[in-house]
Design a protein around this motif. Structure first.
Motif, short mmCIF file in Angstrom:
data_model
loop_
_atom_site.label_atom_id
_atom_site.label_comp_id
_atom_site.label_asym_id
_atom_site.label_seq_id
_atom_site.Cartn_x
_atom_site.Cartn_y
_atom_site.Cartn_z
N LYS A 55 0.89 -1.12 -0.05
CA LYS A 55 0.06 -0.13 -0.19
C LYS A 55 0.90 1.18 -0.20
N LEU A 56 0.72 2.16 -1.15
CA LEU A 56 1.36 3.10 -1.04
C LEU A 56 0.59 4.63 -1.02
N ALA A 64 -2.22 19.76 -3.26
CA ALA A 64 -2.00 19.21 -2.09
C ALA A 64 -2.90 18.07 -1.63
N ARG A 65 -3.20 17.21 -2.77
CA ARG A 65 -4.10 16.07 -2.77
C ARG A 65 -3.06 14.80 -2.52
N THR A 66 -3.81 14.01 -1.71
CA THR A 66 -2.88 12.75 -1.30
C THR A 66 -3.98 11.46 -2.03
N SER A 67 -3.32 10.44 -2.38
CA SER A 67 -3.93 9.15 -3.06
C SER A 67 -3.37 8.03 -2.33
N THR A 68 -4.06 7.09 -2.00
CA THR A 68 -3.56 5.71 -1.40
C THR A 68 -4.04 4.71 -2.49
N PHE A 69 -3.12 3.91 -2.74
CA PHE A 69 -3.35 2.93 -3.87
C PHE A 69 -2.34 1.66 -3.26
N SER A 70 -2.99 0.45 -3.84
CA SER A 70 -2.32 -0.55 -3.77
C SER A 70 -1.76 -1.10 -4.88
N ASP A 139 5.41 13.33 -4.43
CA ASP A 139 5.93 12.47 -3.30
C ASP A 139 5.27 11.26 -3.45
N VAL A 140 6.01 10.03 -3.23
CA VAL A 140 5.50 8.64 -3.12
C VAL A 140 6.08 8.02 -1.92
N TRP A 141 5.43 7.49 -1.06
CA TRP A 141 5.97 6.70 0.04
C TRP A 141 5.14 5.57 0.39
N VAL A 142 5.76 4.55 1.09
CA VAL A 142 5.22 3.36 1.38
C VAL A 142 4.53 3.38 2.72
N LEU A 143 3.22 2.78 2.93
CA LEU A 143 2.42 2.73 4.07
C LEU A 143 2.81 1.44 4.67
#
Length: 151
Positions: A55-56, A64-70, A139-143
């Motif tokens: 999950k990233l 300033a929007r974030t998106s969570t994706f797998s 920016d991209v990071w690992v959750l």
């Protein structure tokens, strides 16, 4: 000016030499001063287990929007002008300190230009700044790593 150079300037090299010799002796005896058996104990490295997905989270710095994706291992997803490929995801066992790490390849794909690799390497969920992707807009990071048997 350091304390050592100040002492030398004041003409006290014998005291410094004696202090350094005492420190060396204490450091040499340190393993023998530990409780019985403590010197022989070692901390085992946490074992990491391969997981099939990650999950990233991504941030568009302009909006300033974030998106969570797998992503599944081997899968590629788009985020803005980025093309993100997950090559591996590993997480620690439940008894160890929680950690998830993902090997990502990230390319910036601009219309009419060849894709430019902006990141290739391991990202760690517990320390995103340790191995961060440098990009002006995203920016991209690992959750976390997902799937598989965590035990």
């Amino acid at each position: 000016m350091t304390c050592v150079s100040a002492l030398f300037r004041r003409g006290k090299p014998a005291r410094i030499a004696a202090g350094m010799a005492a420190l060396a002796a204490v450091l040499a005896l340190a393993p023998h001063l530990a409780p019985h058996g403590a010197a022989a104990q070692t901390t085992a490295a946490p074992t990491m287990t391969d997981r099939p997905a990650a999950k990233l989270q991504g941030l568009d710095k302009v909006t300033a929007r974030t998106s969570t994706f797998s992503l599944k291992v081997g899968e590629t997803a788009g985020f803005g002008s980025l093309r993100i490929t997950l090559r591996a995801c590993r997480s620690s066992s439940p008894v160890d300190v929680p950690e998830s790490a993902a090997f990502l390849e990230v390319e910036d794909v601009k219309p009419g230009e060849a894709p430019e690799r902006v990141f290739s390497g391991w990202m760690f969920a517990s320390s995103p700044a340790l191995s961060a992707m440098e990009h002006a807009i995203y920016d991209v990071w690992v959750l976390t790593c997902e799937g598989g048997n965590p035990s």
